[in-house]
Write an enzyme that holds these catalytic residues in place. Structure first.
Site, mmCIF file in Angstrom:
data_model
loop_
_atom_site.group_PDB
_atom_site.id
_atom_site.type_symbol
_atom_site.label_atom_id
_atom_site.label_comp_id
_atom_site.label_asym_id
_atom_site.label_seq_id
_atom_site.Cartn_x
_atom_site.Cartn_y
_atom_site.Cartn_z
ATOM 1 N N VAL A 153 -3.176 -4.359 -2.565
ATOM 2 C CA VAL A 153 -2.898 -2.943 -2.271
ATOM 3 C C VAL A 153 -4.215 -2.171 -2.252
ATOM 4 O O VAL A 153 -4.521 -1.432 -1.316
ATOM 5 C CB VAL A 153 -1.953 -2.327 -3.334
ATOM 6 N N TYR A 154 -4.978 -2.376 -3.316
ATOM 7 C CA TYR A 154 -6.253 -1.670 -3.450
ATOM 8 C C TYR A 154 -7.170 -2.013 -2.269
ATOM 9 O O TYR A 154 -7.774 -1.125 -1.658
ATOM 10 C CB TYR A 154 -6.888 -2.069 -4.781
#
Ligand code: NAD
Length: 283
Positions: A153-154
């Protein structure tokens, strides 16, 4: 060369970590600084330390960012340096197809839409003023240079910040504005900041349906690395803030750490693309 003395800087995510270090460095350069953040107690403490206004503002909310801009323009009548720095890192998790959608929405809303809200709230007035200015968007080596697959996600959000910043640079150059752009890659090592316990700021609307991995502080992450035979290294926040000051002053687009490891990763990824080979540079 942008002369910083007396200019106005706004830093989102300014209550701690890299944002506060930027605030300190800008203040030391004689700039007028405004810190913005969602974490009220930390923000009040940071603002008091620097003797500058601290404004509670949520980058995921367009209205909140517009209110922040209104407050800053009412107070100072100008903004010269805008640092879209607020960011969260939903804890590393199972494969991305199993990662909870709340993790995706929260990460994308803060790290990507948050940058857009900053630009939409401030840039039109910065351009219209005709004064020189600069935008700094905080990315990360993870995703910005090459992704760490276990923190998907990051990585996805930070890759978006890099592409967004490149597009912004091109558009501002085409508009012949006097506003520069930088994309910041703090590092080359991790920084001992609150990013590892970012869950403290997750609003209910992005809640997970299942409990996620327990949040660990930077030092706990370092301890876990040692348990796996790795020696963790940290980059001081002051070093990154110093690179930001230099980068803004010089109008440097890529604020990358001077590190051979960073250069190797950039080369390996570019070479993998050129050679149409598998992405073996992934960690
Ligand atoms: N620490 C690292 O190793 C590292 C490495 C590369 C990039 N970064 C990036 O640096 C930036 C700063 O992070 P940091 O490491 O200083 O962590 P941090 O947690 O100390 O600082 C992030 C700040 O953002 C604020 N924030 C979170 N959600 C917000 C929202 N919706 N609106 C406004 N503010 C919000 C937090 O309250 C916090 O003060 C982030 O974009 C992060 O992704 C950090």
């Amino acid at each position: 060369m942008l002369d910083l003395r007396g200019r106005v800087a706004v830093v989102t995510g300014g209550a701690g970590g890299i944002g506060l270090a930027m605030g300190r460095a800008f203040t030391a350069e004689g700039m007028r600084v405004v810190l913005a953040d969602v974490e009220e107690p930390a923000l009040s403490k940071a603002a008091a330390e620097l003797g500058v206004p601290g404004v509670v503002a949520d980058v995921t909310s367009e209205a909140s960012m517009r209110e922040l801009a209104a407050r800053v323009y009412d107070t100072y009548g100008a903004v010269h340096v805008l640092c879209n720095n607020a960011g969260v890192g939903p804890a590393a998790a199972p494969p991305l197809w199993e990662q909870e959608i709340g993790d995706w929405r929260w990460g994308l809303d803060v790290n990507v839409v948050g940058v857009l809200h900053g630009l939409r709230a401030f840039l039109p007035r910065m351009i219209a003023s005709g004064e020189p200015g600069h935008v700094v968007n905080t990315a990360s080596g993870n995703g910005g240079i090459a992704p760490i697959p276990s923190a998907a996600v990051y990585a996805v959000t930070k890759a978006a910040v890099v592409t967004l910043s490149e597009c912004l640079y091109g558009q501002l150059a085409a508009a012949t504005s006097d506003i520069g752009v930088s994309v910041l890659f703090p590092g080359p090592h991790m920084l001992r900041t609150g990013i590892f316990t970012a869950e403290r700021n997750r609003p209910r609307r992005y809640a997970r349906t299942e409990p996620g991995p327990a949040a660990r502080t930077a030092d706990e992450v370092a301890e876990a690395m040692r348990a796996h035979g790795l020696e963790p290294e940290f980059t001081p926040v002051e070093e990154v803030a110093g690179q930001v000051v230099d980068g803004v002053r010089a109008g440097r687009f890529w604020i990358l750490p001077p590190s051979a490891r960073t250069d190797d990763t950039i080369r390996a990824r570019a070479e993998s693309m050129r050679a149409r080979s598998a992405p073996t540079y992934l960690r």
